[in-house]
Scaffold this active site. Structure first.
Site, PDB file in Angstrom:
ATOM      1  N   TYR A   1       4.801 -33.787   9.572  1.00 25.52           N
ATOM      2  CA  TYR A   1       4.537 -32.448   9.060  1.00 25.52           C
ATOM      3  C   TYR A   1       5.299 -31.374   9.834  1.00 25.52           C
ATOM      4  O   TYR A   1       5.367 -30.226   9.382  1.00 25.52           O
ATOM      5  CB  TYR A   1       3.043 -32.123   9.106  1.00 25.52           C
ATOM      6  CG  TYR A   1       2.143 -33.082   8.384  1.00 25.52           C
ATOM      7  CD1 TYR A   1       2.637 -33.991   7.446  1.00 25.52           C
ATOM      8  CD2 TYR A   1       0.777 -33.108   8.643  1.00 25.52           C
ATOM      9  CE1 TYR A   1       1.799 -34.886   6.796  1.00 25.52           C
ATOM     10  CE2 TYR A   1      -0.075 -33.979   7.992  1.00 25.52           C
ATOM     11  CZ  TYR A   1       0.447 -34.878   7.081  1.00 25.52           C
ATOM     12  OH  TYR A   1      -0.401 -35.755   6.444  1.00 25.52           O
TER      13      TYR A   1
ATOM     14  N   LEU B   1      -7.798 -32.899  -3.794  1.00 22.72           N
ATOM     15  CA  LEU B   1      -7.793 -32.051  -4.994  1.00 22.72           C
ATOM     16  C   LEU B   1      -6.637 -32.419  -5.910  1.00 22.72           C
ATOM     17  O   LEU B   1      -6.274 -31.654  -6.812  1.00 22.72           O
ATOM     18  CB  LEU B   1      -7.712 -30.573  -4.599  1.00 22.72           C
ATOM     19  CG  LEU B   1      -8.779 -30.093  -3.604  1.00 22.72           C
ATOM     20  CD1 LEU B   1      -8.608 -28.617  -3.319  1.00 22.72           C
ATOM     21  CD2 LEU B   1     -10.177 -30.395  -4.110  1.00 22.72           C
TER      22      LEU B   1
END
Length: 271
Positions: free
Chosen positions: A42, A187
């Site tokens: 990341y 999600l």
């Protein structure tokens, strides 16, 4: 080693602006999060570390280091033994920590070799650089191989998991093997926010589709780690207090499954 206790966490994939990431981590901890997930891939470990330090060093906030689970993951290019040793220590330096609570193999690809890679994770655990060892994006077969190779118990397996990609086999294995299943993209990378079925459940329960998706995960023994910024950071915590009726959980379990949102060509399941 005490058992690993995981609750709904803050995912930081995609939070690559340093200031935004640091601010978000600090805001999440102030709001009540006690689980923060990052990775070498990341490129934000230093920002995560800054956010952690802001809160942990502020005596007025009364947040203790031992109460926060910090997890990071070793990049698939760094899984040769010497690279694991070197880059895990570099991750700690960027995070500003002397240990992480959970160190994952991020993807079992590229330089990953179970017999060569995993003993170094045991070594790092024995040396106190991580309290627990985890794996991410493993197939059932690779998960079983890792359990047989490691001396340390696998504390967590992190995979994509959400109401349209429910991972029943890996959830069952997590229960059988007594480790946490940690769900990233809970999600569905935003696709669930206007999913008609979840919108319907949300309206019946006076909440949002995001909170419904996270509450479903928690009810199904999945630890969700949604990425969020701004007001969504605190909104997501409402999932901890939402007790979805069994009928709604059953409806979600019966939804037609969708496609993976994260599906690189070289992933283990594509071999």
């Amino acid at each position: 080693m005490p058992p690993l206790h995981l609750s709904l966490g803050l995912g930081t994939s995609g939070l690559d602006d340093h200031a935004t990431c640091a601010d978000t981590v600090a805001a999440a901890l102030k709001a009540g999060y006690r689980h923060v997930d990052t990775a070498q891939m990341y490129d934000n470990e230093s920002a995560v570390g800054e956010g952690l330090d802001r809160v942990l060093s502020d005596a007025a906030l009364d947040v203790a280091r031992e109460d926060v689970v910090v997890a990071t993951k070793v990049h698939p290019d760094n899984l040769a033994p010497d690279d694991v040793r070197e880059t895990a220590r570099e991750s700690l330096d960027r995070l500003g920590l002397d240990r992480v609570d959970l160190l994952y193999v991020h993807w079992p690809i590229r330089t990953y070799d179970a017999a060569e890679t995993l003993p170094v994770f045991d070594e790092l655990r024995d040396a106190g650089l991580t309290d627990h060892v985890g794996v991410s994006n493993f197939t059932p077969e690779l998960l079983r191989e890792a359990r047989e190779t490691l001396d340390a118990p696998i504390a967590a397996h992190q995979v994509e998991c959400h109401p349209r990609f429910r991972q029943p086999e890996l959830r069952a294995l997590a229960a059988d093997f007594d480790h946490h299943l940690v769900g990233y993209s809970p999600l569905g990378r935003g696709t669930l926010l206007d999913d008609p079925a979840l919108v319907d459940v949300a309206e019946r329960n006076d909440t949002t589709p995001a909170v419904v998706a996270l509450a479903w995960a928690l009810a199904r023994d999945v630890v969700p780690i949604p990425k969020a910024t701004g007001d969504h950071v605190t909104e997501n915590l409402n999932a901890l207090d939402l007790d979805l009726p069994a009928s709604d959980l059953d409806r979600i379990d019966a939804l037609d499954p969708g496609e993976r949102q994260i599906d690189p060509d070289d992933a283990a399941w594509n071999r």
